[in-house]
Design a protein around this motif. Structure first.
Motif, PDB file in Angstrom:
ATOM      1  N   GLU A   1      -3.786   0.147  -7.428  1.00  0.00           N
ATOM      2  CA  GLU A   1      -3.783  -1.173  -6.789  1.00  0.00           C
ATOM      3  C   GLU A   1      -4.127  -2.254  -7.809  1.00  0.00           C
ATOM      4  OE1 GLU A   1      -2.358  -2.973  -4.005  1.00  0.00           O
ATOM      5  OE2 GLU A   1      -3.102  -1.111  -3.113  1.00  0.00           O
TER       6      GLU A   1
ATOM      7  N   ASN B   1      -1.078  -2.803  -9.914  1.00  0.00           N
ATOM      8  CA  ASN B   1      -0.034  -3.543  -9.209  1.00  0.00           C
ATOM      9  C   ASN B   1      -0.248  -5.050  -9.299  1.00  0.00           C
ATOM     10  OD1 ASN B   1       2.344  -3.395  -7.276  1.00  0.00           O
ATOM     11  ND2 ASN B   1       0.892  -4.581  -6.046  1.00  0.00           N
TER      12      ASN B   1
ATOM     13  N   TRP C   1       1.961  -6.701 -11.887  1.00  0.00           N
ATOM     14  CA  TRP C   1       3.419  -6.711 -11.717  1.00  0.00           C
ATOM     15  C   TRP C   1       3.843  -8.124 -11.330  1.00  0.00           C
ATOM     16  CZ3 TRP C   1       7.460  -2.940 -11.423  1.00  0.00           C
ATOM     17  CH2 TRP C   1       8.647  -3.393 -10.847  1.00  0.00           C
TER      18      TRP C   1
ATOM     19  N   TYR D   1       3.077   3.704 -14.549  1.00  0.00           N
ATOM     20  CA  TYR D   1       3.057   3.165 -13.190  1.00  0.00           C
ATOM     21  C   TYR D   1       4.015   3.925 -12.280  1.00  0.00           C
ATOM     22  CZ  TYR D   1       2.971  -0.384  -9.486  1.00  0.00           C
ATOM     23  OH  TYR D   1       2.820  -1.051  -8.287  1.00  0.00           O
TER      24      TYR D   1
ATOM     25  N   THR E   1       2.327   5.935  -9.146  1.00  0.00           N
ATOM     26  CA  THR E   1       2.629   5.570  -7.767  1.00  0.00           C
ATOM     27  C   THR E   1       3.387   6.686  -7.045  1.00  0.00           C
ATOM     28  OG1 THR E   1       4.555   4.369  -8.646  1.00  0.00           O
ATOM     29  CG2 THR E   1       2.589   3.079  -8.131  1.00  0.00           C
TER      30      THR E   1
ATOM     31  N   TRP F   1       3.452   3.134  -1.566  1.00  0.00           N
ATOM     32  CA  TRP F   1       3.491   3.599  -2.946  1.00  0.00           C
ATOM     33  C   TRP F   1       4.894   4.045  -3.341  1.00  0.00           C
ATOM     34  CZ3 TRP F   1      -0.126   1.697  -5.549  1.00  0.00           C
ATOM     35  CH2 TRP F   1      -1.427   1.602  -5.059  1.00  0.00           C
TER      36      TRP F   1
ATOM     37  N   ARG G   1       6.899   0.963  -4.238  1.00  0.00           N
ATOM     38  CA  ARG G   1       6.503   0.431  -5.544  1.00  0.00           C
ATOM     39  C   ARG G   1       7.042   1.307  -6.673  1.00  0.00           C
ATOM     40  NH1 ARG G   1       0.163  -1.253  -4.214  1.00  0.00           N
ATOM     41  NH2 ARG G   1       0.677  -3.206  -3.106  1.00  0.00           N
TER      42      ARG G   1
END
Length: 633
Positions: free
Chosen positions: A158, A161, A164, A189, A193, A206, A209
């Motif tokens: 998290e 993220n 991003w 990543y 994820t 997830w 993502r």
């Protein structure tokens, strides 16, 4: 819901998917795995991985709960130990995993556990460093089933993220300053994820993502026309064409493979294979051996690159296990066999150049980072499921030094350590056979060690001591005292003690020539050729076993920074013989310090020198470059 049933269900689905994708019926896929698990060298593969894992964990600092001086490397080393435990069922190092989880999840100032300030939950301005820890805790969850590790991995993901954004159309930034988007951060990543999704029933977030990250990465241009992964994108959002490192290639393979598990999209598995093939068909190999760009004899890999190849092998292992393709299994076996034959010393240390090779200015380096990297190849060679019976052996001391007197022989004791795994309550009688060079004697030459295995989780161990007599006429150089241990069911393992015979002491630190004299490395480090340093409360100790007819002795250390040098006649009681009282952190005080050791000659004429940090609070401890010693008789 508990972890184990979830993972079993995932595996069951995957077996069917693999069978469909690679064209095997489920029964044929099961047969391929069974054949692999019955390989004749299975017990040997387990044994090699065990001795190498033990050497790696000897560098673990239980107080700070890491491997000294490297934050992200420590994460990968612990993940590798998790791989080892999962692969072999040896569970001895679970306490160290939890020790790190408990002690290091808080906030730390810059320099305490990393060059960067740590923000808590294993995060920092280095986004990729944070992600390595996320993967480590997922591996800990897989080994233990303890959901606290999975929750920590989700917190780290998290956090990641949050970096991003839509610059260059997507992707995660490499650092908190948002200066670079690169392959390692985004490969991590994708894998992180996707792993979270595959362990969280009903998850959609997830997975979305991970899919978005893969789509961006695959379209970024970082995968070049040869199928090799370049380092990152430039300010114009084009691939920068920088060095293809094996760990970026491995993460791309691993990310595609884990996302395939999540989606069943056959294109992802095909991509994973294409990326792996690009690397092992010559893109990242020399004569069939994985080779980093810095592995050439005219270069030295830095502390980061030392660990790259092991990351590639971790994900190639995953691909080999999933597809059962002979090509990948053969490549894995080649790496493990080459490492053991050409990059493995008597102390069971594994170096950075898997094919071996050294040079004066750029020697092959052996440290805990290179150990963790090569260990991944040894783990990958262990069949699934791992054999329950295994037998290992090692020697202590592994690299003793003898400095003979002008007349008379020298005696030393070598302990052959034996360890076994197998069904509980079924005693194993291990036969030990020891051989010495011509003109030397060893007693006894044969004997047995009886051990009672306790299964695979905790190997049973014992010791077989022998006395070796080195004649006064022994030539200077390295001489092997070898031991072979055998047991029923065809188990066998060989080891050796490499005895160095020397009439003088003259070595550069940070090289293989230093190792026989390094009696206790503690938490010291060598970050390049010709240096060894000890910061904070760490130290290192040299032992000089001068000949029995020695009358006087002195040592010369080329040393700088904030050092304390102490001498001892027994390795326990110390006297300060040289100390830098100024705060010097730039090496400007580099000089030869001559130390009279005569007063510290022990009853056996051995002397010990310990180097530590005169200002442990600032982390610029004593750094030694070269050591010599001279005697009179």
């Amino acid at each position: 819901m508990s972890a184990v049933p979830t993972r079993r269900r995932v595996r069951a689905v995957l077996v069917g998917l693999v069978a469909m994708v690679i064209g095997l019926a489920p029964a044929a896929a099961a047969h391929a795995q069974a054949v692999s698990s019955e390989a004749a060298d299975g017990p040997t593969a387990v044994a090699r991985a065990r001795v190498a894992a033990d050497v790696l964990m000897s560098s673990y600092d239980p107080n700070k709960a890491w491997f000294p001086s490297s934050w992200w490397n420590s994460a990968v080393a612990l993940q590798t130990i998790g791989d080892y435990m999962q692969r072999t069922d040896d569970r001895r190092y679970l306490p160290q995993l939890d020790n790190t989880f408990q002690k290091d999840q808080g906030k730390f100032p810059a320099g305490e556990l990393s060059g960067d300030e740590l923000w808590g939950n294993f995060t920092s301005r280095a986004i990729d460093d944070s992600e390595w820890w996320g993967l480590t805790w997922i591996q800990a969850y897989d080994v233990t089933g303890d959901a606290k590790y999975l929750r920590m991995a989700a917190k780290i993901a998290e956090f990641t993220n949050g970096y991003w954004d839509n610059t260059c159309g997507g992707g995660v930034w490499w650092n908190a300053e948002r200066t670079y988007k690169n392959a390692v951060t985004n490969g991590l990543y994708i894998r992180l994820t996707a792993e979270l999704h595959n362990r969280m029933p009903g998850d959609k977030r997830w997975l979305a993502r991970s899919q978005a990250a893969w789509d961006w990465f695959a379209g970024s241009g970082m995968i070049n026309s040869s199928g090799l992964v370049e380092d990152g994108v430039n300010d114009d959002c084009q691939s920068n064409g920088q060095t293809v490192w094996s760990y970026n290639q491995g993460l791309a393979v691993g990310g595609a493979l884990e996302l395939w598990r999540a989606t069943g999209d056959p294109k992802l598995l095909s991509t994973a294979r294409r990326l792996a093939d690009a690397a092992i068909d010559g893109g990242l190999t020399t004569d069939g051996v994985l080779t980093e760009a810095c592995d050439t004899l005219d270069r030295t890999c830095d502390d980061n690159a030392k660990q790259f190849k092991g990351i590639f092998l971790r994900y190639l292992m995953d691909l080999a296990d999933t597809t059962h393709a002979d090509k990948y299994k053969t490549f894995v076996t080649r790496q493990a066999e080459t490492i053991w034959a050409q990059d493995h010393d008597a102390a069971d240390r594994l170096g950075t150049r898997w094919a071996g090779g050294t040079s004066t200015d750029h020697p092959n380096v052996f440290d805990w980072r290179t150990q963790a990297s090569a260990l991944s190849a040894l783990i990958a060679a262990v069949p699934v499921p791992a054999p329950k019976r295994s037998l290992t052996a090692n020697t202590s001391p592994a690299q003793p030094v003898v400095m003979p007197a002008d007349d008379g022989s020298t005696k030393l004791t070598v302990n052959v350590g034996v360890s076994v795994t197998g069904p509980a309550s079924q005693p194993v009688t291990a036969k030990v056979t020891v051989r010495a060079p011509d003109g030397w004697t060893v007693s006894p030459t044969t004997g047995t060690v009886v051990l009672r295995p306790r299964g695979s989780a905790h190997p049973a161990s014992g010791t077989f001591p022998v006395q070796v007599t080195v004649p006064a006429t022994a030539e200077d150089g390295h001489h092997d005292v070898s031991a072979t241990v055998t047991a029923d069911s065809g188990l066998s393992f060989s080891t050796r003690s490499e005895v160095t015979v020397a009439h003088k002491i003259d070595f550069d630190t940070g090289t293989a020539a230093e190792m026989p004299w390094l009696w206790d490395a503690d938490g010291s480090q060598s970050n390049g050729v010709q240096n060894r340093f000890a910061d904070g409360n760490h130290y290192f100790v040299y032992r000089f076993p001068f000949s029995a007819d020695t009358a006087t002795a002195r040592a010369t250390l080329t040393i700088d920074n904030e050092y304390v040098v102490e001498a001892s006649s027994d390795g326990e009681h110390w006297t300060t013989v040289s100390k830098e009282a100024r705060r010097v952190t730039d090496g400007s005080n580099k000089a030869d310090q001559v130390i009279d050791l005569t007063a510290y000659l022990g009853p056996d004429k051995a002397t010990y020198l310990r180097v530590s940090d005169s200002f442990p609070e600032d982390g610029w401890g004593g750094r030694v470059y070269h050591v010599t010693a001279a005697t009179t008789k």
